[in-house]
Design an enzyme around this catalytic site. Structure first.
Site, mmCIF file in Angstrom:
data_model
loop_
_atom_site.group_PDB
_atom_site.id
_atom_site.type_symbol
_atom_site.label_atom_id
_atom_site.label_comp_id
_atom_site.label_asym_id
_atom_site.label_seq_id
_atom_site.Cartn_x
_atom_site.Cartn_y
_atom_site.Cartn_z
ATOM 1 N N HIS A 72 0.825 -1.217 0.000
ATOM 2 C CA HIS A 72 0.000 0.000 0.000
ATOM 3 C C HIS A 72 0.858 1.266 0.000
ATOM 4 O O HIS A 72 0.458 2.279 -0.565
ATOM 5 C CB HIS A 72 -1.018 -0.006 1.149
ATOM 6 C CG HIS A 72 -0.447 0.058 2.507
ATOM 7 N ND1 HIS A 72 0.163 -1.021 3.123
ATOM 8 C CD2 HIS A 72 -0.389 1.080 3.394
ATOM 9 C CE1 HIS A 72 0.568 -0.673 4.322
ATOM 10 N NE2 HIS A 72 0.242 0.604 4.510
ATOM 11 N N CYS A 157 -32.509 0.796 -4.818
ATOM 12 C CA CYS A 157 -33.502 0.461 -3.793
ATOM 13 C C CYS A 157 -34.913 0.890 -4.189
ATOM 14 O O CYS A 157 -35.876 0.570 -3.499
ATOM 15 C CB CYS A 157 -33.114 1.125 -2.471
ATOM 16 S SG CYS A 157 -33.100 2.930 -2.570
#
Length: 179
Positions: A72, A157
């Protein structure tokens, strides 16, 4: 010289759009390295993004394939741009408070301050408009993140309102302006 983009994908139904985004960025000549949260892998497979980016997909901050480097940290050093698309409410909160508990947030925290950072939220309208999320976004703006605001649309949704991931053309235009 080829510019390197870290495309961070977090857990949102819009994660499937990361495939087209990766493909488009690669076609534009960028070197795209994809980072994913675990939740993102529930919506789209890492293999899809690996094939399109031509680079390994980074999933686990604790997996170090090359012992001589800290993955990272190296990715953060190489980035010309950090792009979080889609940005879930959860990942936005983690970034705002400096959590480094996954590959996306650990890499983001390791970015040099001069590295441009774009964030494209995608979530339910009520989640996006929630004062907590808005405060988290404000905190990120204050430390250099630029927001690509979500669209108003019918959401997965069934609700209608602000929260849909910005159109890919809008995201690509923001990337090109910065780079």
């Amino acid at each position: 010289m080829t510019k390197t983009i870290l495309l961070a994908v977090s857990g949102s139904i819009s994660a499937y759009k990361a495939a087209d985004l990766t493909n488009q960025l690669t076609k534009l000549g960028y070197d795209v390295h994809v980072l994913m949260t675990e939740a993102a892998t529930k919506f789209i497979t890492p293999l899809t993004l690996q094939v399109l980016s031509k680079n390994p997909v980074h999933l686990d901050v604790m997996t170090e394939d090359k012992p001589q480097i800290i993955n990272h940290i190296e990715l953060a050093k190489q980035a010309d741009l950090f792009l979080l698309a889609p940005a879930s409410a959860n990942t936005i909160a983690h970034l705002a408070y400096g959590f480094a508990d996954n590959m996306v947030t650990a890499t983001a925290l390791a970015l040099p301050t001069k590295t441009p950072k774009l964030i494209a939220p995608a979530m339910n309208t009520k989640m996006y408009d929630n004062p907590i999320t808005q405060n988290n976004l404000k905190q990120l703006h204050e430390v250099g993140y630029q927001e690509i605001v979500p669209r108003s649309s019918r959401l997965a949704c069934g609700d209608v309102g602000r929260g849909a991931l910005a159109d890919l053309t809008t995201i690509l235009k923001a990337v090109q302006v910065i780079l």
